[in-house]
Design a protein around this motif. Structure first.
Motif, PDB file in Angstrom:
ATOM      1  N   ALA A 109       0.523  -1.297   0.005  1.00 53.30           N
ATOM      2  CA  ALA A 109      -0.078   0.042   0.045  1.00 53.30           C
ATOM      3  C   ALA A 109       0.923   1.674   0.107  1.00 53.30           C
ATOM      4  N   GLN A 110       1.939   1.671   1.049  1.00 50.45           N
ATOM      5  CA  GLN A 110       2.588   2.705   0.935  1.00 50.45           C
ATOM      6  C   GLN A 110       3.343   2.551  -0.486  1.00 50.45           C
ATOM      7  N   SER A 123       2.966   1.309  -3.781  1.00 52.67           N
ATOM      8  CA  SER A 123       2.261   2.209  -4.541  1.00 52.67           C
ATOM      9  C   SER A 123       1.670   3.146  -4.600  1.00 52.67           C
ATOM     10  N   ARG A 124       1.027   3.740  -3.297  1.00 52.26           N
ATOM     11  CA  ARG A 124       0.763   5.304  -3.289  1.00 52.26           C
ATOM     12  C   ARG A 124       1.905   5.708  -3.283  1.00 52.26           C
ATOM     13  N   GLU A 125       2.975   5.640  -3.041  1.00 51.02           N
ATOM     14  CA  GLU A 125       4.180   6.276  -3.717  1.00 51.02           C
ATOM     15  C   GLU A 125       4.407   6.698  -5.169  1.00 51.02           C
ATOM     16  N   ASP A 178       2.261   6.135  -7.619  1.00 51.16           N
ATOM     17  CA  ASP A 178       0.609   7.108  -7.876  1.00 51.16           C
ATOM     18  C   ASP A 178       1.004   8.424  -7.976  1.00 51.16           C
ATOM     19  N   ARG A 179       2.089   9.039  -6.310  1.00 52.15           N
ATOM     20  CA  ARG A 179       2.637  10.140  -6.741  1.00 52.15           C
ATOM     21  C   ARG A 179       3.112  10.916  -7.802  1.00 52.15           C
ATOM     22  N   GLU A 218     -11.703   3.927  -8.805  1.00 47.27           N
ATOM     23  CA  GLU A 218     -10.236   2.928  -8.645  1.00 47.27           C
ATOM     24  C   GLU A 218     -10.366   1.487  -9.748  1.00 47.27           C
ATOM     25  N   THR A 261      -5.555   3.109 -10.397  1.00 51.67           N
ATOM     26  CA  THR A 261      -4.319   3.355 -10.289  1.00 51.67           C
ATOM     27  C   THR A 261      -3.511   2.408 -10.038  1.00 51.67           C
ATOM     28  N   HIS A 321      -1.888   1.705  -7.013  1.00 54.47           N
ATOM     29  CA  HIS A 321      -2.579   1.666  -5.275  1.00 54.47           C
ATOM     30  C   HIS A 321      -3.976   0.428  -4.928  1.00 54.47           C
ATOM     31  N   ASP A 340      -3.767  -3.554  -4.206  1.00 48.25           N
ATOM     32  CA  ASP A 340      -4.268  -3.924  -3.106  1.00 48.25           C
ATOM     33  C   ASP A 340      -5.291  -5.153  -4.232  1.00 48.25           C
TER      34      ASP A 340
END
Length: 875
Positions: free
Chosen positions: A578-579, A581-583, A585-586, A622, A684, A686, A690
């Motif tokens: 999770a951490q 994949s969010r990074e 995306d950013r 998403e 996305t 993230h 998931d």
């Protein structure tokens, strides 16, 4: 009469004049060595001269580094000569030890000097500080002792202490102590401090702003930012050099380019090159090689840079060419790689042996890798032959052979692969012990005697756990598990792996997990805890996060498949994915413009059965569930109609994942072109990771309606039956086998049995896949003797001809999906889709054999949701 010793100097004069004797001893030590000087001193004593410390100090002080033992011998023996060593004696000996790089002895005698009641001088401490750069603990201890003694080692001594620090916090502590002791810091000191804290780019940047750096300090800060993968800060530091009128050099540009390469920002790499040209910095081979390597998958940019070399008056060298080949190979552009190698070959013919372009194994390995990705196995063989025969300077090694064997295995060209394996065993002088088992596994060797002989040979060789690297252990364990050898129960393998488990990284643990699933619960838990430990460590800037994430998913998948997944491993993996994949995306600038409706996910039902075009069945912002019509391909580009194009045309925002082939263009799974049914896509990164986590943990369910040949036995005591057969790929199909292959599991439920007008029997099945291998359902059913209807790959020609009269395509439809959303308050969504019209028409032509089959036929020919999907019970 006294014998003259040197020129007109006699022994008598020297014995009578103590100062003259001291100078003479110093000179003879310097010219002829300490041993000769010691003999002269003993001669003086025999003639009645009264020796003193000055004579011994002169010899010790003039000793060369090679005479450090004589210097210590004389220092220790001064008492026997009725001489008392003083501070000069100790400092002189320490200086000799420093020149001889005997840091531990120097520190020992420095402390002995203090124990003798003598105060070391600042000169002795400074000499030791400036000499022992590789012994940071000793340097800091010496520097601290000097400060406690109140001695001023000077700025150079402090700089030496900073340079010696192996940890950045030690360097920062020394720099801070200089302010406490009121020692002024110059640029050399700051440069040393910047070098010491270069692993902490933020601290290095802050320190560079406290004092105006010189070119060396600025380059150190640029290097610190580059090593941390902070390309934006690297470029900012490069611009700051111009602002403070510092001259940027080739090193500055190359370092900035390396930062761009770590993060794949090829556009900024080109910007750095353009700025360098404006500042009249002529790039060298290193700069251009780094720029080419920054291009990542953008092989066109790399090719343009290579074509521009003549304008820069640079000739392509081996490193630069290999970087270009590596970029093209990573992009799968095997045509460009072959063209480049062909151009080098033609250039070689026009030059002499001395001027010819020296290609190495990296060049050919890049070519083989590119051809492997392009399924061009014939070219891989040709390149390997070229490496072995046409270029004598190149020796084909394990890497080349293994890449070629893998290419042939992927293309199911078994005969050339076996020939390559035989050639490798003959021609490679020292072949890695894991190479042969790996090759046999890739070629699905079915000769049990060969596999057993290889296993016995390997066990004989690898008695020592440290005899192989963790990578080799993991590959060999996986290979033997694929070949049907239960290595987990073998004492040599189990003990060796458990002993060196702390040395395995996450990639190696992922491979190891699939090979050691049969371990006992305690040993299996140890491997899982080792994976948890590796997930908690920081990822290196140059490490591919996608590869890291795939390894994390692989570990979870393996242990969940074995039924022994530890909750701690699952939670750690979910948090890490999770951490990261969010990074991602950013960093990639994902912007999803479509927001979910206030009343929850939008589900669409009752759409026409004609299935001419795809449509969104469930929209969760998403996550999209899409109905795929037959004749559409998901994303590979082999068919005219692509589901990936449909997803892009929805225009839901800036969604880089939709064009990212590494992430399946956002799709979680595939369906064969002739098949129809539900497909999940993420918009996305993230959401994609998931859903992948749900896949490997078994919480994302995929169910299919399949019409299969024959009478399938229905166990009255079990709702679901299980097919657990290993899968291996051979020729153009996938064959199921008990003994070897990848672990695979399929669960099925019999809805009923039907017959066609000619009297052939069929079974209507609901299939749930646990693993999701290529062609898993079709191969498992064929292995059980119940091939799916109209499946040309797993049925004979006559059967296929008869099936085509019933149904024009493979009777396989993904009808039901169950997925979850959220981590705290988990929502479970069930999506189902009725059969396409052509499958309904085929089903209506069949005659049910019993009441259950009649009910199933009526239900699936209607548009109502079948009762079996109304609940969520497991098998």
């Amino acid at each position: 009469m006294a014998r003259p010793l040197q020129g007109d100097i006699s022994v008598g004069r020297l014995v009578a004049n103590s100062k003259l004797a001291t100078a003479y001893l110093y000179g003879i030590t310097w010219r002829q060595g300490a041993k000769e000087a010691q003999q002269v001193l003993l001669n003086f004593l025999d003639r009645g001269m009264e020796a003193n410390a000055f004579h011994a100090n002169a010899i010790i002080g003039a000793c060369h580094a090679r005479d450090w033992r004589m210097a210590l011998f004389l220092l220790v023996g001064m008492g026997d000569l009725r001489m008392r060593p003083d501070g000069v004696s100790y400092n002189a000996a320490i200086n000799v030890l420093e020149k001889a790089s005997r840091w531990s002895l120097a520190l020992h005698w420095l402390r002995e000097m203090r124990n003798s009641g003598l105060q070391p001088s600042a000169i002795g401490y400074s000499a030791l500080l400036n000499g022992g750069q590789s012994r940071w603990k000793m340097i800091l201890s010496t520097w601290s002792e000097a400060k406690v003694a109140g001695l001023d080692t000077g700025t150079m001594g402090c700089s030496a202490a900073i340079r010696a620090c192996s940890a950045w916090w030690h360097a920062a502590e020394v720099l801070s102590s200089m302010n406490w002791f009121r020692i002024p810091a110059d640029r050399c000191t700051y440069n040393a401090a910047l070098h010491g804290i270069r692993s902490q780019w933020q601290r290095a940047s802050h320190l560079s702003r406290t004092v105006t750096p010189d070119a060396v300090g600025a380059n150190t800060v640029i290097n610190a930012c580059a090593r941390a993968g902070r390309w934006a800060q690297t470029l900012a530091q490069l611009e700051d050099m111009a602002v403070i009128h510092l001259e940027t050099d080739v090193f500055s540009c190359s370092t900035a380019l390396s930062a761009c390469g770590l993060m794949g920002t090829w556009a900024f790499a080109c910007h750095v090159l353009a700025q360098s040209a404006m500042r009249k910095i002529h790039p060298n081979h290193v700069t251009m090689g780094t720029a080419v390597g920054c291009c990542g998958g953008h092989w066109e940019v790399a090719s343009d840079l290579m074509m521009g070399l003549p304008e820069l008056r640079l000739a392509s060298d081996l490193i630069m060419c290999n970087s270009h080949l590596g970029v093209c190979a990573a992009a799968g552009r095997w045509e460009v790689v072959l063209e480049t190698l062909a151009e080098q070959r033609e250039a070689d013919r026009g030059h002499g042996v001395r001027d010819r372009f020296q290609r190495d194994g990296i060049s050919f390995t890049a070519g083989i890798s590119a051809c492997e990705k392009g399924s061009q196995w014939t070219w891989t063989v040709k390149l390997l032959e070229m490496a072995m025969h046409e270029v004598p300077e190149v020796t084909a090694d394990d890497v080349c052979f293994n890449a070629a064997i893998d290419a042939c295995a992927r293309a199911t060209a078994r005969a050339p692969a076996w020939a390559l394996l035989s050639e490798a065993e003959r021609s490679v002088e020292v072949r890695d012990v894991s190479s042969l088992p790996w090759a046999l596994a890739r070629l699905h060797c079915q000769d049990a005697s060969v596999v057993l002989d290889v296993f016995k040979d390997v066990v004989t060789v690898v008695r020592d756990p440290k005899s192989l690297s963790p990578k080799r252990w993991s590959l060999m364990t996986w290979a033997f598990a694929m070949l049907g050898v239960p290595v987990a129960s073998h004492e040599v393998f189990r003990e060796a792996i458990m002993t060196s488990l702390d040395d395995f990284n996450i990639d190696e643990l992922s491979i190891l997990s699939w090979g050691m699933m049969d371990l006992d619960a305690t040993s299996g838990l140890r491997i899982q805890l080792a994976a948890v430990r590796e997930m908690g460590r920081a990822i290196a800037p140059n490490q591919d996060w996608v590869s890291f994430a795939n390894s994390v998913l692989g570990v979870v998948w393996a242990w969940n498949f074995s039924g022994c997944l530890a909750m701690r491993l699952a939670r750690q993996a979910q948090a890490v994915l999770a951490q990261g994949s969010r990074e991602m995306d950013r960093r990639k600038g994902t912007r999803n413009l479509h927001q979910e409706a206030e009343d929850g996910p939008c589900a669409t039902r009752g759409i026409s059965r004609e299935y001419r075009d795809p449509w969104v069945v469930l929209d969760m912002s998403e996550v999209l569930v899409i109905a795929k019509p037959p004749g559409w391909e998901v994303y590979d580009g082999n068919a005219e109609r692509q589901l990936a194009d449909y997803l892009v045309n929805l225009q839901r925002g800036r969604l880089p994942i939709l064009t990212d082939l590494k992430h399946g263009c956002g799709f979680i799974h595939r369906l064969d072109v002739p098949s129809s049914g539900l497909v999940i896509a993420a918009t996305t990164y993230h959401a994609w990771y998931d859903l992948q986590f749900q896949l490997v943990t078994g919480t994302l369910l995929r169910e299919y309606l399949v019409l299969a040949h024959g009478f399938v036995y229905r166990d009255p005591n079990a709702r679901w039956s299980t097919i657990a057969a290993l899968l291996r790929w051979s020729d153009d199909a996938v064959a199921a086998a008990h003994g070897m292959g990848k672990p695979s599991e399929t669960r099925l439920r019999v809805l009923g049995h039907v017959t066609d007008p000619s009297g052939r029997s069929f079974a209507l099945l609901v299939i749930r896949i646990v693993t999701g291998r290529k062609h898993q359902i079709r191969s498992h059913l064929a292995w059980k003797g119940h091939a799916t209807v109209t499946d040309g790959k797993y049925t004979g020609p006559q059967t296929l001809t008869e099936d085509l009269r019933l149904c024009a395509r493979n009777f396989l439809h993904r009808c039901h999906l169950s997925l979850r959303r959220g981590t705290v308050c988990v929502e479970e969504h069930h999506v189902w889709q009725p059969l396409a019209l052509d499958l309904v028409e085929a089903l209506r032509e069949l005659r049910p054999k019993d009441l259950a089959a009649q009910k199933a036929q009526e239900t699936w020919c209607s548009s109502s949701e079948p009762a079996e999907f109304m609940c969520t019970e497991g098998p």
